[in-house]
Scaffold this motif. Structure first.
Motif, PDB file in Angstrom:
ATOM      1  N   ASP A  25       0.812  -1.222   0.000  1.00  0.00           N
ATOM      2  CA  ASP A  25       0.000   0.000   0.000  1.00  0.00           C
ATOM      3  C   ASP A  25       0.847   1.275   0.000  1.00  0.00           C
ATOM      4  OD1 ASP A  25       1.018  -0.119   2.549  1.00  0.00           O
ATOM      5  OD2 ASP A  25      -0.921  -0.057   3.581  1.00  0.00           O
ATOM      6  N   TYR A  26       2.151   1.143  -0.138  1.00  0.00           N
ATOM      7  CA  TYR A  26       3.081   2.281  -0.157  1.00  0.00           C
ATOM      8  C   TYR A  26       2.982   3.120   1.116  1.00  0.00           C
ATOM      9  CZ  TYR A  26       3.397   0.933  -5.042  1.00  0.00           C
ATOM     10  OH  TYR A  26       3.569   0.208  -6.198  1.00  0.00           O
ATOM     11  N   GLN A  27       2.737   2.420   2.236  1.00  0.00           N
ATOM     12  CA  GLN A  27       2.707   3.074   3.540  1.00  0.00           C
ATOM     13  C   GLN A  27       3.764   2.431   4.432  1.00  0.00           C
ATOM     14  OE1 GLN A  27       0.712   5.704   4.298  1.00  0.00           O
ATOM     15  NE2 GLN A  27      -0.196   5.652   2.240  1.00  0.00           N
ATOM     16  N   VAL A  28       4.354   3.240   5.323  1.00  0.00           N
ATOM     17  CA  VAL A  28       5.304   2.675   6.290  1.00  0.00           C
ATOM     18  C   VAL A  28       4.558   1.670   7.165  1.00  0.00           C
ATOM     19  CG1 VAL A  28       6.812   3.188   8.250  1.00  0.00           C
ATOM     20  CG2 VAL A  28       6.729   4.754   6.287  1.00  0.00           C
ATOM     21  N   PRO A  29       5.072   0.455   7.290  1.00  0.00           N
ATOM     22  CA  PRO A  29       4.336  -0.579   8.035  1.00  0.00           C
ATOM     23  C   PRO A  29       4.115  -0.203   9.499  1.00  0.00           C
ATOM     24  CG  PRO A  29       6.116  -1.544   6.736  1.00  0.00           C
ATOM     25  CD  PRO A  29       6.313  -0.071   6.695  1.00  0.00           C
ATOM     26  N   GLU A  30       2.935  -0.498   9.978  1.00  0.00           N
ATOM     27  CA  GLU A  30       2.626  -0.321  11.397  1.00  0.00           C
ATOM     28  C   GLU A  30       2.773  -1.639  12.152  1.00  0.00           C
ATOM     29  OE1 GLU A  30      -1.231   1.378  11.772  1.00  0.00           O
ATOM     30  OE2 GLU A  30      -0.670   3.299  10.851  1.00  0.00           O
ATOM     31  N   ILE A  39      19.752 -18.592  10.025  1.00  0.00           N
ATOM     32  CA  ILE A  39      20.891 -17.681  10.184  1.00  0.00           C
ATOM     33  C   ILE A  39      20.576 -16.555  11.164  1.00  0.00           C
ATOM     34  CG2 ILE A  39      21.865 -18.208   7.919  1.00  0.00           C
ATOM     35  CD1 ILE A  39      20.655 -15.607   6.875  1.00  0.00           C
ATOM     36  N   GLY A  40      19.570 -16.746  11.990  1.00  0.00           N
ATOM     37  CA  GLY A  40      19.238 -15.738  12.992  1.00  0.00           C
ATOM     38  C   GLY A  40      17.865 -15.136  12.770  1.00  0.00           C
ATOM     39  N   PRO A  41      17.346 -14.443  13.773  1.00  0.00           N
ATOM     40  CA  PRO A  41      15.992 -13.874  13.677  1.00  0.00           C
ATOM     41  C   PRO A  41      15.912 -12.759  12.641  1.00  0.00           C
ATOM     42  CG  PRO A  41      17.074 -13.147  15.683  1.00  0.00           C
ATOM     43  CD  PRO A  41      17.967 -14.179  15.080  1.00  0.00           C
ATOM     44  N   ILE A  42      14.720 -12.548  12.117  1.00  0.00           N
ATOM     45  CA  ILE A  42      14.471 -11.494  11.151  1.00  0.00           C
ATOM     46  C   ILE A  42      13.191 -10.770  11.518  1.00  0.00           C
ATOM     47  CG2 ILE A  42      13.238 -13.043   9.566  1.00  0.00           C
ATOM     48  CD1 ILE A  42      14.368 -11.315   7.260  1.00  0.00           C
ATOM     49  N   GLN A  43      13.200  -9.446  11.371  1.00  0.00           N
ATOM     50  CA  GLN A  43      11.990  -8.636  11.546  1.00  0.00           C
ATOM     51  C   GLN A  43      11.549  -8.155  10.178  1.00  0.00           C
ATOM     52  OE1 GLN A  43      11.264  -5.459  14.696  1.00  0.00           O
ATOM     53  NE2 GLN A  43      11.559  -4.166  12.890  1.00  0.00           N
ATOM     54  N   THR A  44      10.285  -8.336   9.862  1.00  0.00           N
ATOM     55  CA  THR A  44       9.784  -7.953   8.547  1.00  0.00           C
ATOM     56  C   THR A  44       8.281  -7.681   8.631  1.00  0.00           C
ATOM     57  OG1 THR A  44       9.758  -8.565   6.205  1.00  0.00           O
ATOM     58  CG2 THR A  44       9.419 -10.347   7.811  1.00  0.00           C
ATOM     59  N   THR A  45       7.653  -7.568   7.473  1.00  0.00           N
ATOM     60  CA  THR A  45       6.215  -7.325   7.416  1.00  0.00           C
ATOM     61  C   THR A  45       5.615  -8.101   6.253  1.00  0.00           C
ATOM     62  OG1 THR A  45       4.505  -5.647   7.033  1.00  0.00           O
ATOM     63  CG2 THR A  45       6.660  -5.240   6.072  1.00  0.00           C
ATOM     64  N   PHE A  46       4.396  -8.569   6.436  1.00  0.00           N
ATOM     65  CA  PHE A  46       3.729  -9.275   5.348  1.00  0.00           C
ATOM     66  C   PHE A  46       3.190  -8.308   4.297  1.00  0.00           C
ATOM     67  CE2 PHE A  46       3.614 -12.837   8.377  1.00  0.00           C
ATOM     68  CZ  PHE A  46       4.087 -13.838   7.529  1.00  0.00           C
ATOM     69  N   MET A  47       3.394  -7.004   4.507  1.00  0.00           N
ATOM     70  CA  MET A  47       3.065  -6.013   3.484  1.00  0.00           C
ATOM     71  C   MET A  47       4.224  -5.809   2.513  1.00  0.00           C
ATOM     72  SD  MET A  47      -0.032  -5.131   4.043  1.00  0.00           S
ATOM     73  CE  MET A  47      -0.243  -3.619   3.116  1.00  0.00           C
ATOM     74  N   GLU A  48       5.303  -6.519   2.715  1.00  0.00           N
ATOM     75  CA  GLU A  48       6.498  -6.396   1.857  1.00  0.00           C
ATOM     76  C   GLU A  48       6.133  -6.553   0.387  1.00  0.00           C
ATOM     77  OE1 GLU A  48       9.670  -8.366  -0.575  1.00  0.00           O
ATOM     78  OE2 GLU A  48       7.899  -9.334   0.298  1.00  0.00           O
ATOM     79  N   HIS A  49       6.758  -5.719  -0.467  1.00  0.00           N
ATOM     80  CA  HIS A  49       6.426  -5.699  -1.895  1.00  0.00           C
ATOM     81  C   HIS A  49       7.656  -5.234  -2.670  1.00  0.00           C
ATOM     82  CE1 HIS A  49       3.875  -5.732  -5.343  1.00  0.00           C
ATOM     83  NE2 HIS A  49       3.696  -4.418  -5.448  1.00  0.00           N
ATOM     84  N   ALA A  50       7.698  -5.535  -3.951  1.00  0.00           N
ATOM     85  CA  ALA A  50       8.770  -5.053  -4.823  1.00  0.00           C
ATOM     86  C   ALA A  50       8.169  -4.580  -6.139  1.00  0.00           C
ATOM     87  CB  ALA A  50       9.804  -6.149  -5.074  1.00  0.00           C
ATOM     88  N   VAL A  51       8.761  -3.512  -6.695  1.00  0.00           N
ATOM     89  CA  VAL A  51       8.279  -2.902  -7.940  1.00  0.00           C
ATOM     90  C   VAL A  51       9.485  -2.522  -8.786  1.00  0.00           C
ATOM     91  CG1 VAL A  51       6.163  -2.012  -6.904  1.00  0.00           C
ATOM     92  CG2 VAL A  51       8.230  -0.601  -6.895  1.00  0.00           C
ATOM     93  N   LEU A  52       9.213  -2.123 -10.031  1.00  0.00           N
ATOM     94  CA  LEU A  52      10.271  -1.622 -10.908  1.00  0.00           C
ATOM     95  C   LEU A  52      10.182  -0.101 -10.958  1.00  0.00           C
ATOM     96  CD1 LEU A  52      12.563  -2.650 -12.816  1.00  0.00           C
ATOM     97  CD2 LEU A  52      10.944  -2.253 -14.698  1.00  0.00           C
ATOM     98  N   LEU A  53      11.231   0.581 -10.516  1.00  0.00           N
ATOM     99  CA  LEU A  53      11.278   2.039 -10.545  1.00  0.00           C
ATOM    100  C   LEU A  53      11.634   2.496 -11.955  1.00  0.00           C
ATOM    101  CD1 LEU A  53      11.224   4.679  -8.810  1.00  0.00           C
ATOM    102  CD2 LEU A  53      13.703   4.392  -8.569  1.00  0.00           C
ATOM    103  N   VAL A  54      10.737   3.281 -12.583  1.00  0.00           N
ATOM    104  CA  VAL A  54      10.938   3.660 -13.985  1.00  0.00           C
ATOM    105  C   VAL A  54      11.002   5.172 -14.209  1.00  0.00           C
ATOM    106  CG1 VAL A  54       9.888   1.548 -14.873  1.00  0.00           C
ATOM    107  CG2 VAL A  54       8.452   3.580 -14.474  1.00  0.00           C
ATOM    108  N   GLY A  55      10.741   5.991 -13.171  1.00  0.00           N
ATOM    109  CA  GLY A  55      10.776   7.429 -13.404  1.00  0.00           C
ATOM    110  C   GLY A  55      10.701   8.226 -12.116  1.00  0.00           C
TER     111      GLY A  55
END
Length: 283
Positions: A211-216, A225-241
């Motif tokens: 949603d392009y919002q900082v995760p709450e 390899i150790g604990p990880i902190q993340t969010t299920f809102m994680e997403h990836a896009v292609l930056l084009v401009g």
């Protein structure tokens, strides 16, 4: 008698100074006339006066002092390059749905490689994508206790056949480099570096949120390899401009090409997700 002699000395000094000033002026005029070629009017008497011993040296010294008093010309400052206010690329749009509901990262990689000229489908790339196949384990309250690490490979199942999460820049970069030897990992670089890539005509895969919002809401689980902190809102896009107000992305989930997002908001989310980005050079 002493007073008379003193007056003679003062008068002589006055005429000596006046003569030196006059000779300096004559010499300067002669130099100018000689340099410019306008010396036909100069009389023999003036030439002889300017050549008199002592007067020529005095006039030359006066001219040198005048030249020395002139300020040095300021050093030329080379013009600084001006950063373009905007850039926009036409990159192929590839949707992750319906085949890869959790495969935004590899679909964004597909768009990057197609832009580069490599014709591989998202399913072909998904099949060769690095995986962390660590089985998922849950706590009694239903939260995840132990699972894979997205820095090692894709965690879970991208096709939706089982629970899926995602993959981070370190693992996806290895796949990009296998196809493009000039691949570069721009993670933790300033956002201006991604804008420079666009100025050079090269897009980048960047990590953001759906949603392009900082995760709450963040989640933590342990990994091999150790604990990880993340969010299920994680997403990836292609930056084009980009321009002064917006960035523009090809979003594999929405299917929108050149989707505008307010720049400051996008950068804040990108920073929250670890400033992850991968691309390549034209070398």
């Amino acid at each position: 008698m002493a007073v008379l002699w003193k007056g003679i000395q003062v008068t002589f000094a006055f005429f000596l100074i006046a003569g030196l000033l006059f000779a300096s002026g004559v010499f300067a005029v002669l130099l100018y006339a000689k340099a410019t070629g306008h010396d036909a009017w100069i009389t023999p008497g003036l030439r002889a006066l300017a050549a008199a011993p002592g007067l020529e040296a005095a006039a030359a010294g006066t001219a040198a002092d005048s030249a020395a008093a002139q300020p040095e010309p300021a050093a030329a400052v080379p013009p600084q390059p001006v950063k373009p206010a905007s850039a926009m690329l036409d990159a192929p749009m590839v949707r992750q749905l319906p085949e890869l509901p959790s495969g935004c990262e590899v679909t964004s990689l597909t768009m990057l490689l197609k832009f580069r000229g490599l014709e591989k489908s998202k399913l072909e790339l998904a099949a060769e994508m690095p995986r962390d196949t660590t089985p998922i384990r849950y706590n009694k309250d239903g939260t995840i206790a132990y699972w894979g690490n997205p820095n090692t490979g894709f965690v879970g199942e991208p096709t939706g056949a089982a629970k899926g999460f995602g993959i981070y820049h370190t693992a996806l970069f290895a796949q990009l480099k296998a196809h493009v030897p000039s691949a570069i990992d721009l993670t933790r670089q300033p956002f201006a570096k991604l804008e420079e890539q666009l100025q050079l005509g090269i897009p980048s895969v960047v990590w953001t949120t759906i949603d392009y919002q900082v995760p709450e809401k963040w989640v933590v689980w342990d990994t091999p390899i150790g604990p990880i902190q993340t969010t299920f809102m994680e997403h990836a896009v292609l930056l084009v401009g980009y321009d002064e107000t917006y960035v523009y992305v090809n979003d594999p989930l929405s299917g929108r090409s050149k989707q505008p997002i307010e720049k400051a908001q996008f950068i804040a989310v990108w920073e929250a997700m670890g400033r992850q980005a991968i691309s390549y050079t034209n070398g």
